[in-house]
Structure formats: C-alpha cells, structure tokens
Design an enzyme around this catalytic site. Structure first.
Site, mmCIF file in Angstrom:
data_model
loop_
_atom_site.group_PDB
_atom_site.id
_atom_site.type_symbol
_atom_site.label_atom_id
_atom_site.label_comp_id
_atom_site.label_asym_id
_atom_site.label_seq_id
_atom_site.Cartn_x
_atom_site.Cartn_y
_atom_site.Cartn_z
ATOM 1 N N HIS A 65 -1.457 -2.528 -3.070
ATOM 2 C CA HIS A 65 -1.284 -3.281 -1.821
ATOM 3 C C HIS A 65 -0.007 -4.355 -1.642
ATOM 4 O O HIS A 65 0.819 -4.083 -0.846
ATOM 5 C CB HIS A 65 -2.406 -3.807 -1.248
ATOM 6 C CG HIS A 65 -3.741 -3.244 -1.244
ATOM 7 N ND1 HIS A 65 -3.986 -1.852 -0.698
ATOM 8 C CD2 HIS A 65 -4.871 -3.060 -1.862
ATOM 9 C CE1 HIS A 65 -5.076 -1.373 -0.900
ATOM 10 N NE2 HIS A 65 -5.824 -1.917 -1.560
ATOM 11 N N ASP A 102 -6.730 5.623 -2.220
ATOM 12 C CA ASP A 102 -7.746 4.238 -2.163
ATOM 13 C C ASP A 102 -8.927 4.289 -1.899
ATOM 14 O O ASP A 102 -9.997 4.832 -2.277
ATOM 15 C CB ASP A 102 -6.947 2.947 -1.362
ATOM 16 C CG ASP A 102 -7.745 1.664 -1.531
ATOM 17 O OD1 ASP A 102 -8.833 1.538 -2.516
ATOM 18 O OD2 ASP A 102 -7.208 0.639 -1.121
#
Ligand SMILES: [Zn+2]
Length: 438
Positions: free
Chosen positions: A269, A320
C-alpha cells in the site's frame, strides 16, 4: 513437458510485443526465444498476445469470501475489518484448503502464475495452536499446488493489537504466535516441510507496525535476511498517528531505524507517506506493492506511486482483498490512480505496467527467474485474446489498458498447461468457489 515448442503470433519480449515468436521449452524453462520466424509444423500455435506470467504480489485468500458482501453501505476500513474477521473465524484447515484452492484457481484463470500469500491465520479461532502448528499455511501451499500456481507463503508475525502493545483479543487471537521465538521456530519447521515442494517458498511478513512491538523489529530483520519480507505500510492515517504518538516517527522511519527496509523488502500500500518516507523507501530499494482495486474499495486513499518510482522503488501489484481478481486491471490502476492524484497522464507507460504485473511481482516473492520471456527464465506464458469485444482493434502494445482477466485464454506455468481455452485444467472454478465460500 520436456521439449515443448510454441509459436506465438505475438509475445511480450522485454518492453513490448514481438511478432512470430518461437518459444522452446525444456524442463520448465525457456531454452530459446526467437522472434520473426514462421511457425514450424511441430510447434503449438498460441493465438493473441503471450505475456509473461503475472504475479499477484499481495493476497489474503480468505478475503475472496467477502466479495460482493461488504461493498454496499457506509463505513471505512475499520468497519470492513470487522466483517473480514467474521469470515476468518469460520475457517479451519480443511475449509481453508477448499476455499484457497478455488481462489487460486480463479487466479490461474486470470493469468496469475504466482501468488504472494500474506498469511496470518495461524491458530484456531480460540488462539490455540493446531496439532500441526503450520496446518493453515500448509493448506495454502497445497491449494496452490492443486491450482497449478507457485506460492510464496509470507508467513506473518502478528503479536499485538496496536502500537501500544495491547494483546490480541477476540478474532485476532488466531493470528498470534508465542512471541518472536515461537514464530521463528514455527516458520523454520515450515521451511523444512516445504523443502521438496518446488512450487513453494517461505517468506516473512510483519503484519504492520500495529502488530509487532518495535523492540522486536531488529531481531526479526536480522533473522530474515535474504528472504522476501513484506509489510503493510501506512494504509490508514490512523496507523501513522498512533505510530507517531508512540514512537515519535512514522511507520516507514520506524522500520528503517530497525533495519527492516532493504531490497528484499516489499511495502504493501504505502498510501499515506511523507516526502521523507518516500525518500527512505526508494533509497533502500524497497519494492512497493500497490493494490489499486482494494485501495479504492476500502476508501484508503491514493498513494504517491510516481514519486516512489522516481525515488527508486520498483512497483508491483496485488489483488489483496480480492474484490476483483484481475491483475491487468490492477496494473493499469497504478497509472489511472496516479492520473487522479496528479491530474496528469502518462507517468507509467504500458511497459512499466506489464513489468509491475510480471517480473517485479515475481521478484517480490523471491522468484527472480520468473516473469520474463527469455532463455533461462521459468516457462510461464499467459495468452490474452486480441480479438475479443474488449480487445479487438487495440494496439497490442497497449493491451494492458484494454484487456481483462476474462480475455486470458491459456496459461502455462513452469512448462505445465493449467488453463486451456479459458477453462482450468482440473477445477470447475465457479462451482469450487460456490461450495467453498462460507
Ligand atoms: Zn493486505
């Protein structure tokens, strides 16, 4: 497997498509790659555009069970997390094997030949170790084998609920280990158990600065040298605020101070960074894994992808939370999010995006010999249909801006065909998902 020859109408070599490429494979590797030659009669013809194998550098397989069940209604990352914990609580090793097999088979259909599985469901729902302490991790490795893809099991250290050292409670209890020593022993046993599993390797992860006490980070880094190490980094402003309050520095600076950042590290991220954080990550050669679909799905924000790349961080991508499993969409999402963030177009071109989805993602999992179509590399091929309603008329060099997972027709992993004409070789994927989702 030995001695296979393929002839691709178009194959992605280096930084773009080449025509009429003869691909010779032996023992799971390319031995010769020759563009511009007519198809010999004994070569299998590959239509469309043959890409290198796609690498999904960030997965939590069980999150697939949340798709389409958390998208509506109000909330933020933290309210979503409560729903995710409820799914986690429903899984045991057998159920996780079934679910992950179906999820990895969906990845195979999307052209993903390798997954980086960020794994922290170590114990039973009450926080007790299973009789086989690696039962859940071994289920994931077996799931990847059944689906035909490679896996880097990023076995995750997760000891505390927050930066203040609060103990794991409730659904988080199953994420834990008996301290760093317990994690080191368990993961050493896991690595031993997987010595004869050529499709799998063991990496490591720090769940986040919330989950690992700062005083353990130095020893963690020293004991994981040379292995892939992944960490969720600054996904939420609240994590930064808590870290600053506790340690007087950002999560990136905390990890740097304890030696966790390096060229084998992948920051996942990396959304809410200071300029100093960007310089630290790039300067250490840390790879950054962006998950654009999840980041907008969870209302995370837009990370500084362009500045990170300029500072020296290779960029890779992951699905994810599996709100979608489409690595081509993730790759173009890197550029499209950067356009939203900067109101400028063209920071990441097609070659950079394909590299993110292939070679860089593989390297993030420790597979430096995969994700490129060249002699000596692992023989992965992902055929993308060039005449579908989505892709017809598209410049092959720009295929990453048009094609979807549904355009993947054929997938070869280490010389083995796992998807043919859009169907998995051994798994009815939709049915497997239907029966496995709790
Ligand atoms: Zn994650």
């Amino acid at each position: 497997v030995t001695g296979a020859r393929y002839h691709a109408a178009l194959a992605w070599l280096r930084d773009g498509p080449a025509a009429d490429v003869l691909l010779e494979v032996s023992a799971g590797r390319f031995v010769a790659v020759t563009p511009g030659v007519p198809a010999p009669p004994d070569a299998e013809r590959l239509a469309g555009i043959a890409l290198p194998g796609l690498a999904n550098a960030h997965s939590h397989a069980f999150h697939r069970a949340l798709r389409g069940r958390t998208q509506t209604g109000r909330g933020d990352f933290w309210s979503w997390r409560e729903r995710m914990y409820a799914v986690a609580a429903a899984l045991d090793p057998d159920r996780y094997l079934a679910l992950a097999t179906a999820v990895y088979a969906e990845m195979a259909l999307a052209g993903i030949t390798c997954v980086g599985e960020f794994h922290y469901l170590h114990r039973d729902p009450d926080g007790r170790p299973y009789a086989e302490p690696n039962a859940m991790g071994l289920a994931l490795v077996e799931a990847a084998r059944r689906a035909g893809i490679r896996i880097t099991l990023l076995d995750t250290l997760y000891l505390t609920a927050d930066v203040d050292g609060a103990p794991l409670a409730g659904a988080q209890r199953r994420f834990g280990d008996d301290g760093l020593a317990g994690w080191l022993g368990r993961t050493a046993d896991l690595a031993d158990a997987l010595q004869d599993a050529p499709h799998a390797r063991v990496g490591a992860a720090v769940h986040s600065v919330r989950a690992v006490p700062a005083e353990l980070l130095g020893e963690f880094a020293a004991r994981t040298t040379g292995r892939p190490v992944h960490v969720h980094l600054s996904e939420q402003p609240a994590e930064n605020a808590a870290c600053l309050a506790r340690h007087g520095r950002t999560p990136t600076a905390l990890l740097a101070d304890h030696g966790v950042l390096g060229p084998r590290t992948t920051a996942v991220h990396a959304t809410h960074l200071t300029d100093t954080d960007v310089t630290l990550l790039g300067g250490h050669g840390v790879t950054v894994c962006l998950c654009p679909t999840t980041e907008r799905e969870l209302a995370d924000g837009l990370g500084p992808a362009g500045p990170l790349a300029a500072a020296g961080s290779p960029i890779c991508v992951g699905t994810d939370s599996h709100a979608a499993i489409d690595l081509l969409a993730e790759a173009r999402g890197v550029e499209l999010h950067e356009r939203l963030r900067t109101r400028l177009r063209g920071r990441f071109g097609p070659a950079a995006l394909i590299r993110a989805a292939t070679a860089t993602g593989h390297a993030a999992g420790g597979w430096d010999d995969a994700g490129r179509i060249l002699p000596g590399a692992r023989a992965d091929l992902v055929c993308v249909q060039a005449d579908s309603p989505r892709t017809v008329g598209v410049d092959p060099a720009s295929i990453v801006f048009a094609a979807t997972a549904a355009d993947v027709t054929d997938v070869i992993v280490d010389g083995h065909r796992i998807v043919h004409a859009g169907r998995h070789a051994t798994i009815e994927v939709a049915e497997a998902l239907r029966t496995a989702i709790p």
